[in-house]
Design a protein around this motif. Structure first.
Motif, PDB file in Angstrom:
ATOM      1  N   PHE A  37       0.813  -1.208   0.000  1.00 28.96           N
ATOM      2  CA  PHE A  37       0.000   0.000   0.000  1.00 28.96           C
ATOM      3  C   PHE A  37       0.855   1.271   0.000  1.00 28.96           C
ATOM      4  O   PHE A  37       0.339   2.359  -0.220  1.00 28.96           O
ATOM      5  CB  PHE A  37      -0.978  -0.011   1.167  1.00 28.96           C
ATOM      6  N   ASP A  38       2.150   1.154   0.223  1.00 29.95           N
ATOM      7  CA  ASP A  38       3.055   2.291   0.123  1.00 29.95           C
ATOM      8  C   ASP A  38       3.396   2.604  -1.333  1.00 29.95           C
ATOM      9  O   ASP A  38       3.900   3.679  -1.639  1.00 29.95           O
ATOM     10  CB  ASP A  38       4.370   2.024   0.868  1.00 29.95           C
ATOM     11  N   ALA A  39       3.118   1.676  -2.218  1.00 23.62           N
ATOM     12  CA  ALA A  39       3.476   1.849  -3.626  1.00 23.62           C
ATOM     13  C   ALA A  39       2.799   3.081  -4.217  1.00 23.62           C
ATOM     14  O   ALA A  39       1.613   3.312  -4.009  1.00 23.62           O
ATOM     15  CB  ALA A  39       3.085   0.605  -4.419  1.00 23.62           C
ATOM     16  N   VAL A  40       3.587   3.837  -4.950  1.00 17.71           N
ATOM     17  CA  VAL A  40       3.058   5.025  -5.609  1.00 17.71           C
ATOM     18  C   VAL A  40       2.500   4.659  -6.975  1.00 17.71           C
ATOM     19  O   VAL A  40       1.526   5.216  -7.433  1.00 17.71           O
ATOM     20  CB  VAL A  40       4.181   6.091  -5.755  1.00 17.71           C
ATOM     21  N   SER A  41       3.123   3.685  -7.597  1.00 21.82           N
ATOM     22  CA  SER A  41       2.749   3.289  -8.952  1.00 21.82           C
ATOM     23  C   SER A  41       2.584   1.779  -9.036  1.00 21.82           C
ATOM     24  O   SER A  41       3.293   1.035  -8.367  1.00 21.82           O
ATOM     25  CB  SER A  41       3.847   3.727  -9.923  1.00 21.82           C
ATOM     26  N   TRP A  42       1.662   1.365  -9.875  1.00 26.83           N
ATOM     27  CA  TRP A  42       1.464  -0.063 -10.106  1.00 26.83           C
ATOM     28  C   TRP A  42       1.900  -0.437 -11.520  1.00 26.83           C
ATOM     29  O   TRP A  42       1.325  -1.297 -12.152  1.00 26.83           O
ATOM     30  CB  TRP A  42      -0.002  -0.450  -9.880  1.00 26.83           C
ATOM     31  N   ALA A  43       2.953   0.229 -11.993  1.00 22.80           N
ATOM     32  CA  ALA A  43       3.502  -0.093 -13.309  1.00 22.80           C
ATOM     33  C   ALA A  43       4.073  -1.507 -13.282  1.00 22.80           C
ATOM     34  O   ALA A  43       4.418  -2.034 -12.223  1.00 22.80           O
ATOM     35  CB  ALA A  43       4.585   0.917 -13.678  1.00 22.80           C
ATOM     36  N   GLU A  44       4.195  -2.097 -14.453  1.00 24.03           N
ATOM     37  CA  GLU A  44       4.684  -3.472 -14.554  1.00 24.03           C
ATOM     38  C   GLU A  44       6.038  -3.654 -13.868  1.00 24.03           C
ATOM     39  O   GLU A  44       6.268  -4.647 -13.189  1.00 24.03           O
ATOM     40  CB  GLU A  44       4.780  -3.886 -16.020  1.00 24.03           C
ATOM     41  N   GLU A  45       6.926  -2.671 -14.010  1.00 24.82           N
ATOM     42  CA  GLU A  45       8.256  -2.794 -13.393  1.00 24.82           C
ATOM     43  C   GLU A  45       8.160  -2.821 -11.868  1.00 24.82           C
ATOM     44  O   GLU A  45       8.928  -3.505 -11.207  1.00 24.82           O
ATOM     45  CB  GLU A  45       9.181  -1.679 -13.854  1.00 24.82           C
ATOM     46  N   ASN A  46       7.212  -2.100 -11.279  1.00 29.46           N
ATOM     47  CA  ASN A  46       7.028  -2.115  -9.831  1.00 29.46           C
ATOM     48  C   ASN A  46       6.490  -3.467  -9.365  1.00 29.46           C
ATOM     49  O   ASN A  46       6.908  -3.985  -8.328  1.00 29.46           O
ATOM     50  CB  ASN A  46       6.066  -1.009  -9.385  1.00 29.46           C
ATOM     51  N   ILE A  47       5.584  -4.014 -10.128  1.00 37.08           N
ATOM     52  CA  ILE A  47       5.016  -5.322  -9.793  1.00 37.08           C
ATOM     53  C   ILE A  47       6.103  -6.393  -9.887  1.00 37.08           C
ATOM     54  O   ILE A  47       6.221  -7.262  -9.022  1.00 37.08           O
ATOM     55  CB  ILE A  47       3.812  -5.643 -10.703  1.00 37.08           C
ATOM     56  N   GLU A  48       6.914  -6.313 -10.931  1.00 32.36           N
ATOM     57  CA  GLU A  48       8.008  -7.285 -11.095  1.00 32.36           C
ATOM     58  C   GLU A  48       9.011  -7.174  -9.950  1.00 32.36           C
ATOM     59  O   GLU A  48       9.468  -8.180  -9.412  1.00 32.36           O
ATOM     60  CB  GLU A  48       8.712  -7.070 -12.442  1.00 32.36           C
ATOM     61  N   LYS A  49       9.349  -5.944  -9.545  1.00 32.59           N
ATOM     62  CA  LYS A  49      10.277  -5.767  -8.432  1.00 32.59           C
ATOM     63  C   LYS A  49       9.702  -6.352  -7.156  1.00 32.59           C
ATOM     64  O   LYS A  49      10.395  -7.035  -6.401  1.00 32.59           O
ATOM     65  CB  LYS A  49      10.621  -4.295  -8.226  1.00 32.59           C
ATOM     66  N   ARG A  50       8.443  -6.111  -6.893  1.00 36.03           N
ATOM     67  CA  ARG A  50       7.797  -6.666  -5.691  1.00 36.03           C
ATOM     68  C   ARG A  50       7.816  -8.192  -5.734  1.00 36.03           C
ATOM     69  O   ARG A  50       8.091  -8.838  -4.736  1.00 36.03           O
ATOM     70  CB  ARG A  50       6.375  -6.157  -5.557  1.00 36.03           C
ATOM     71  N   THR A  51       7.563  -8.756  -6.887  1.00 34.16           N
ATOM     72  CA  THR A  51       7.602 -10.213  -7.038  1.00 34.16           C
ATOM     73  C   THR A  51       8.993 -10.747  -6.690  1.00 34.16           C
ATOM     74  O   THR A  51       9.122 -11.721  -5.938  1.00 34.16           O
ATOM     75  CB  THR A  51       7.226 -10.613  -8.477  1.00 34.16           C
TER      76      THR A  51
END
Length: 66
Positions: A37-51
């Motif tokens: 929930f701290d994420a500012v953006s849900w871009a693909e690169e952010n999702i991949e980094k979280r994964t």
């Protein structure tokens, strides 16, 4: 999808995301959920980094017990 404490999940119900975000950041006891929930953006690169971050945590702290 994220893990939520059952009481918290019931209390936020079907509210809009911005309201859910405020409540989760203040009341969740699950650290990884708060980080989502701290994420500012849900871009693909952010999702991949979280994964990748989750994979590292799972491997180093859970699966790699010697």
């Amino acid at each position: 999808m994220v893990l939520l404490d059952s009481d918290l999940n019931s209390s936020i119900g079907n509210n809009i995301f911005s309201k859910k975000k405020d409540v989760v950041q203040k009341k969740s006891k699950i650290i990884t959920t708060k980080k989502v929930f701290d994420a500012v953006s849900w871009a693909e690169e952010n999702i991949e980094k979280r994964t990748q971050d989750i994979i590292k945590i799972m491997y180093s702290e859970i699966w790699n017990k010697d």
